[in-house]
Write a protein that holds these residues in place. Structure first.
Motif, PDB file in Angstrom:
ATOM      1  N   PHE A 148       0.830  -1.202   0.000  1.00  0.00           N
ATOM      2  CA  PHE A 148       0.000   0.000   0.000  1.00  0.00           C
ATOM      3  C   PHE A 148       0.868   1.256   0.000  1.00  0.00           C
ATOM      4  O   PHE A 148       0.678   2.154  -0.825  1.00  0.00           O
ATOM      5  N   VAL A 149       1.806   1.326   0.925  1.00  0.00           N
ATOM      6  CA  VAL A 149       2.626   2.531   1.078  1.00  0.00           C
ATOM      7  C   VAL A 149       3.487   2.772  -0.155  1.00  0.00           C
ATOM      8  O   VAL A 149       3.571   3.904  -0.651  1.00  0.00           O
ATOM      9  N   ILE A 150       4.098   1.746  -0.679  1.00  0.00           N
ATOM     10  CA  ILE A 150       4.925   1.908  -1.886  1.00  0.00           C
ATOM     11  C   ILE A 150       4.069   2.385  -3.055  1.00  0.00           C
ATOM     12  O   ILE A 150       4.472   3.277  -3.808  1.00  0.00           O
ATOM     13  N   ALA A 151       2.887   1.814  -3.198  1.00  0.00           N
ATOM     14  CA  ALA A 151       1.982   2.252  -4.271  1.00  0.00           C
ATOM     15  C   ALA A 151       1.593   3.722  -4.087  1.00  0.00           C
ATOM     16  O   ALA A 151       1.517   4.476  -5.056  1.00  0.00           O
ATOM     17  N   ARG A 152       1.350   4.138  -2.832  1.00  0.00           N
ATOM     18  CA  ARG A 152       0.987   5.545  -2.575  1.00  0.00           C
ATOM     19  C   ARG A 152       2.156   6.481  -2.848  1.00  0.00           C
ATOM     20  O   ARG A 152       1.969   7.582  -3.349  1.00  0.00           O
ATOM     21  N   VAL A 153       3.364   6.060  -2.523  1.00  0.00           N
ATOM     22  CA  VAL A 153       4.547   6.876  -2.821  1.00  0.00           C
ATOM     23  C   VAL A 153       4.691   7.033  -4.332  1.00  0.00           C
ATOM     24  O   VAL A 153       4.918   8.137  -4.839  1.00  0.00           O
ATOM     25  N   LEU A 154       4.539   5.935  -5.063  1.00  0.00           N
ATOM     26  CA  LEU A 154       4.626   5.998  -6.522  1.00  0.00           C
ATOM     27  C   LEU A 154       3.501   6.861  -7.095  1.00  0.00           C
ATOM     28  O   LEU A 154       3.724   7.676  -7.997  1.00  0.00           O
ATOM     29  N   HIS A 155       2.305   6.700  -6.561  1.00  0.00           N
ATOM     30  CA  HIS A 155       1.156   7.489  -7.004  1.00  0.00           C
ATOM     31  C   HIS A 155       1.422   8.978  -6.805  1.00  0.00           C
ATOM     32  O   HIS A 155       1.222   9.785  -7.719  1.00  0.00           O
ATOM     33  N   ALA A 156       1.896   9.342  -5.631  1.00  0.00           N
ATOM     34  CA  ALA A 156       2.194  10.749  -5.343  1.00  0.00           C
ATOM     35  C   ALA A 156       3.323  11.256  -6.235  1.00  0.00           C
ATOM     36  O   ALA A 156       3.273  12.391  -6.734  1.00  0.00           O
ATOM     37  N   GLY A 157       4.321  10.417  -6.462  1.00  0.00           N
ATOM     38  CA  GLY A 157       5.431  10.812  -7.329  1.00  0.00           C
ATOM     39  C   GLY A 157       4.972  11.121  -8.740  1.00  0.00           C
ATOM     40  O   GLY A 157       5.376  12.127  -9.331  1.00  0.00           O
ATOM     41  N   VAL A 158       4.121  10.266  -9.284  1.00  0.00           N
ATOM     42  CA  VAL A 158       3.571  10.521 -10.619  1.00  0.00           C
ATOM     43  C   VAL A 158       2.698  11.772 -10.588  1.00  0.00           C
ATOM     44  O   VAL A 158       2.769  12.619 -11.480  1.00  0.00           O
ATOM     45  N   HIS A 159       1.900  11.895  -9.525  1.00  0.00           N
ATOM     46  CA  HIS A 159       0.961  13.010  -9.418  1.00  0.00           C
ATOM     47  C   HIS A 159       1.668  14.361  -9.465  1.00  0.00           C
ATOM     48  O   HIS A 159       1.181  15.304 -10.097  1.00  0.00           O
ATOM     49  N   VAL A 160       2.808  14.480  -8.799  1.00  0.00           N
ATOM     50  CA  VAL A 160       3.492  15.783  -8.719  1.00  0.00           C
ATOM     51  C   VAL A 160       4.543  15.989  -9.807  1.00  0.00           C
ATOM     52  O   VAL A 160       5.183  17.030  -9.842  1.00  0.00           O
ATOM     53  N   THR A 161       4.702  15.002 -10.687  1.00  0.00           N
ATOM     54  CA  THR A 161       5.660  15.166 -11.793  1.00  0.00           C
ATOM     55  C   THR A 161       4.907  15.140 -13.122  1.00  0.00           C
ATOM     56  O   THR A 161       4.299  16.122 -13.494  1.00  0.00           O
ATOM     57  N   SER A 162       4.896  14.018 -13.786  1.00  0.00           N
ATOM     58  CA  SER A 162       4.266  13.937 -15.109  1.00  0.00           C
ATOM     59  C   SER A 162       2.744  14.006 -15.035  1.00  0.00           C
ATOM     60  O   SER A 162       2.096  14.428 -15.986  1.00  0.00           O
ATOM     61  N   ASN A 163       2.185  13.545 -13.941  1.00  0.00           N
ATOM     62  CA  ASN A 163       0.731  13.460 -13.753  1.00  0.00           C
ATOM     63  C   ASN A 163       0.061  12.629 -14.856  1.00  0.00           C
ATOM     64  O   ASN A 163      -1.098  12.842 -15.191  1.00  0.00           O
ATOM     65  N   ASP A 164       0.790  11.676 -15.372  1.00  0.00           N
ATOM     66  CA  ASP A 164       0.284  10.804 -16.424  1.00  0.00           C
ATOM     67  C   ASP A 164      -0.684   9.784 -15.807  1.00  0.00           C
ATOM     68  O   ASP A 164      -0.272   8.921 -15.027  1.00  0.00           O
ATOM     69  N   VAL A 165      -1.955   9.908 -16.156  1.00  0.00           N
ATOM     70  CA  VAL A 165      -2.990   9.045 -15.576  1.00  0.00           C
ATOM     71  C   VAL A 165      -2.732   7.578 -15.910  1.00  0.00           C
ATOM     72  O   VAL A 165      -3.059   6.694 -15.119  1.00  0.00           O
ATOM     73  N   ARG A 166      -2.112   7.307 -17.053  1.00  0.00           N
ATOM     74  CA  ARG A 166      -1.808   5.912 -17.418  1.00  0.00           C
ATOM     75  C   ARG A 166      -0.816   5.290 -16.435  1.00  0.00           C
ATOM     76  O   ARG A 166      -0.808   4.077 -16.253  1.00  0.00           O
ATOM     77  N   LEU A 167       0.014   6.113 -15.792  1.00  0.00           N
ATOM     78  CA  LEU A 167       0.933   5.620 -14.769  1.00  0.00           C
ATOM     79  C   LEU A 167       0.320   5.736 -13.376  1.00  0.00           C
ATOM     80  O   LEU A 167       0.567   4.893 -12.512  1.00  0.00           O
ATOM     81  N   ARG A 168      -0.450   6.781 -13.187  1.00  0.00           N
ATOM     82  CA  ARG A 168      -1.011   7.054 -11.863  1.00  0.00           C
ATOM     83  C   ARG A 168      -2.092   6.053 -11.476  1.00  0.00           C
ATOM     84  O   ARG A 168      -2.134   5.569 -10.343  1.00  0.00           O
TER      85      ARG A 168
END
Length: 144
Positions: free
Chosen positions: A95-115
């Motif tokens: 869960f935590v790793i997925a949330r870290v990755l989610h937040a990382g995508v969210h504040v950088t590329s914000n690519d929904v296909r990755l998020r």
């Protein structure tokens, strides 16, 4: 397993939320200092006036008040009913790793296909945590 080991994923999730809070503050500060926005009285009512990078951080922070709430409660409840075992911790870290990755995508590329996949993994992990707690509570032998 120590209480610290059981709660480490929770503390990492809290740290992620606090990091996003500071990132949002920093991005807002830079946007104001850089003249990208003008702080007018009605400005606080219109989040769409912030530059995209500020809105990304704001949305990422807001997301930490959604699904992660279920994680926080699961961790505390799991500790309270002694449901935290090795498998529980594995899913807590997923869960935590997925949330870290989610937040990382969210504040950088914000690519929904990755998020979205990171979001889906975190939702799956928190569902598993709740199922594990429910099984532990409802299938446990009664106290004498």
């Amino acid at each position: 397993m120590t209480v610290a080991a059981k709660l480490l994923p929770l503390f990492v999730q809290v740290a992620l939320t606090l990091w996003l809070l500071f990132l949002l503050g920093w991005r807002r500060y830079r946007a104001v200092q850089g003249g990208e926005v003008k702080l007018e009285p009605e400005f606080a009512l219109r989040s769409d006036r912030w530059p995209p990078r500020v809105r990304q951080a704001s949305n990422a922070l807001a997301n930490q008040s959604e699904i992660p709430v279920l994680f926080y409660v699961a961790m505390v409840l799991g500790l309270a009913v002694n449901a935290i075992d090795f498998l529980f911790i594995v899913f807590a870290w997923i869960f935590v790793i997925a949330r870290v990755l989610h937040a990382g995508v969210h504040v950088t590329s914000n690519d929904v296909r990755l998020r979205f996949p990171t979001y889906a993994v975190s939702v799956f992990a928190v569902i598993v945590l709740w199922v594990m707690i429910a099984l532990h509570v409802f299938l446990a032998p009664p106290l004498a």
